[in-house]
Design an enzyme around this catalytic site. Sequence first.
Site, PDB file in Angstrom:
ATOM      1  N   GLY A 238       0.657  -1.102   0.024  1.00  9.74           N
ATOM      2  CA  GLY A 238       0.052  -0.108   0.016  1.00  9.74           C
ATOM      3  C   GLY A 238       0.796   1.385  -0.043  1.00  9.74           C
ATOM      4  O   GLY A 238       0.065   2.418  -0.285  1.00  9.74           O
ATOM      5  N   GLU A 274       3.824  -6.809   1.677  1.00 12.72           N
ATOM      6  CA  GLU A 274       3.330  -7.100   0.362  1.00 12.72           C
ATOM      7  C   GLU A 274       3.243  -5.925  -0.705  1.00 12.72           C
ATOM      8  O   GLU A 274       2.184  -5.507  -1.091  1.00 12.72           O
ATOM      9  CB  GLU A 274       2.044  -7.621   0.580  1.00 12.72           C
ATOM     10  N   GLY A 276       3.097  -3.849  -3.979  1.00  6.71           N
ATOM     11  CA  GLY A 276       3.006  -4.011  -5.449  1.00  6.71           C
ATOM     12  C   GLY A 276       3.363  -2.955  -6.161  1.00  6.71           C
ATOM     13  O   GLY A 276       4.510  -2.849  -6.884  1.00  6.71           O
ATOM     14  N   TYR A 317      -9.637   5.386 -11.421  1.00  2.00           N
ATOM     15  CA  TYR A 317      -9.533   5.985 -10.193  1.00  2.00           C
ATOM     16  C   TYR A 317      -9.056   7.418 -10.352  1.00  2.00           C
ATOM     17  O   TYR A 317      -8.417   7.876  -9.209  1.00  2.00           O
ATOM     18  CB  TYR A 317      -8.032   5.305  -9.514  1.00  2.00           C
ATOM     19  N   CYS A 343     -14.413   4.273 -27.693  1.00  2.00           N
ATOM     20  CA  CYS A 343     -15.832   5.176 -27.521  1.00  2.00           C
ATOM     21  C   CYS A 343     -16.473   5.195 -26.145  1.00  2.00           C
ATOM     22  O   CYS A 343     -17.540   4.805 -25.853  1.00  2.00           O
ATOM     23  CB  CYS A 343     -16.771   4.348 -28.513  1.00  2.00           C
ATOM     24  N   GLU A 344     -15.495   6.102 -25.232  1.00  2.00           N
ATOM     25  CA  GLU A 344     -16.192   6.381 -24.108  1.00  2.00           C
ATOM     26  C   GLU A 344     -15.474   7.527 -23.688  1.00  2.00           C
ATOM     27  O   GLU A 344     -14.277   7.795 -23.883  1.00  2.00           O
ATOM     28  CB  GLU A 344     -15.862   5.433 -23.009  1.00  2.00           C
ATOM     29  N   TYR A 372      -0.558  -2.045 -11.993  1.00  2.00           N
ATOM     30  CA  TYR A 372      -2.046  -1.946 -12.432  1.00  2.00           C
ATOM     31  C   TYR A 372      -2.294  -1.205 -13.672  1.00  2.00           C
ATOM     32  O   TYR A 372      -3.200  -0.521 -14.067  1.00  2.00           O
ATOM     33  CB  TYR A 372      -2.724  -1.307 -11.228  1.00  2.00           C
TER      34      TYR A 372
HETATM   35  C1  PLP Z   1      -3.280  -5.133  -3.553  1.00  2.00           C
HETATM   36  C2  PLP Z   1      -2.890  -5.681  -2.467  1.00  2.00           C
HETATM   37  C3  PLP Z   1      -1.297  -5.458  -2.241  1.00  2.00           C
HETATM   38  C4  PLP Z   1      -0.546  -4.517  -2.912  1.00  2.00           C
HETATM   39  O1  PLP Z   1      -0.837  -3.409  -2.820  1.00  2.00           O
HETATM   40  P1  PLP Z   1      -0.010  -2.088  -3.444  1.00  2.00           P
HETATM   41  O2  PLP Z   1      -0.507  -0.975  -3.092  1.00  2.00           O
HETATM   42  O3  PLP Z   1       0.060  -2.423  -4.931  1.00  2.00           O
HETATM   43  O4  PLP Z   1       1.567  -2.140  -2.577  1.00  2.00           O
HETATM   44  C5  PLP Z   1      -0.917  -6.156  -0.994  1.00  2.00           C
HETATM   45  N1  PLP Z   1      -1.580  -6.837  -0.141  1.00  2.00           N
HETATM   46  C6  PLP Z   1      -3.031  -7.335  -0.572  1.00  2.00           C
HETATM   47  C7  PLP Z   1      -3.693  -8.143   0.161  1.00  2.00           C
HETATM   48  C8  PLP Z   1      -3.707  -6.673  -1.759  1.00  2.00           C
HETATM   49  O5  PLP Z   1      -4.862  -6.725  -1.737  1.00  2.00           O
END
Ligand code: PLP
Length: 419
Positions: A238, A274, A276, A317, A343-344, A372
């Site tokens: 996150g 985690e 991403g 978003y 077409c949006e 993403y």
């Molecule tokens: C989407 C997600 C992440 C990754 O979130 P980022 O904002 O990309 O770091 C990590 N853990 C869980 C459970 C998620 O759903």
Amino acid sequence: MNHFDYRDGVLHAEEVSVATIAAEVGTPVYIYSTATLLRHFQVFAEAVPEGSLVAYAVKANGNLAVIRTLAEAGAGADVVSQGELRRALAGGVSPDKIVFSGVGKTAEELSYALEQGIFSINVESEPELEALSVIAASKGVTASIAIRVNPDVDARTHAKISTGKGENKFGVPIDRMPDLAKRCAELPGISLKGIAVHIGSQITDLGPLEAAYGRVFDMCETLRAAGHAVERADLGGGLGVPYVMNAPHPPLPSDYGQMVRRISAGKNLRLVFEPGRLIVANAGILVSRAVYVKHGASRDFLVLDAGMNDLIRPAMYDAHHDVIPVMNAGRTEQAYDVVGPVCETGDTFARGRVLPGFEAGDLAAILSAGAYGSAQASEYNARPLVPEVLVNGKDWSVIRARPTYEEMLARDRLPTWLS
Ligand SMILES: *Cc1c(COP(=O)(O)O)cnc(C)c1O
């Protein structure tokens, strides 16, 4: 920091000209930098306490070559479906570094995860816990689990990517944890190892993260006092990334790591992360060609050959992406609405954006598109799925080819009464 820079007026990904890739692969095309992927992973892994598991959130970008690059650097994987679990394994992530999250894991998915012997199944509800117990017991195995709690903390990010408020579908209310831990101890096939939390994405303020983690650590102590052997805390992903070049930047991984070290000190918990977006967002760009420059009644439109089906973040978003020319020719600036061909009306990358003048045929790079982006791409408007390229120093390779129209058509079947 990333590895997309101008050299002699031409945007390069590491040592490779973006114009060369665009000419050979065609546009639109995603281009990723290996050096940036590795740097982001390493900076994060060094920022968090030693011995932590950094499980890359595959949903941000599930390309096998991206996963393999990170796996070779030591990353684990956070997956949210059987498809992602299979990708992580195929990408070389060892099962003992894989975390399986998600509110709707099916019996088949849980069963597959148990067969692979992954590090943790992060259970998100009481019915899932009961179902997992039945499946594990029938297989004669013990599921190593964490329970994802909902700490009821507002991540102060976009509503569509906020996941830690009481009203969100994710996790179990944190005050249910003592009862659930008791239930885990009674259930066959379940070994509760810890608590997990993930309160949202693109979080640019450490306050909500610290509040959520504090609640998790307190709950770990409560559970220990009740006799449960809690050994780990999964703090989710996150952390936000910079999307606007010339604006105040979100906290750095080092700031985040310091906060985590401060509040986890002496807790005797193995931490799991985690990330991403943080790893891949600024390791990727979407390169597109201007099809037309169109003068509307009140504004000028830069019509690109990339659309919302290739990168949906602005439409979904309200996300900002910087747009820059691939050839830095020093043209006079003017304002454009940067749009795609779909077409949006929502197929708009930027409104009233001041850019160096564009002409039809010019290449544009949409920045910070590695997370993403391709992961959420579709073939809406029967547009071929956007291809992906990975650069590594002087080398580059197509890591997902653009499908042909024949391949796209061949996926459909006519029923007997129509053929
Ligand atoms: C989407 C997600 C992440 C990754 O979130 P980022 O904002 O990309 O770091 C990590 N853990 C869980 C459970 C998620 O759903």
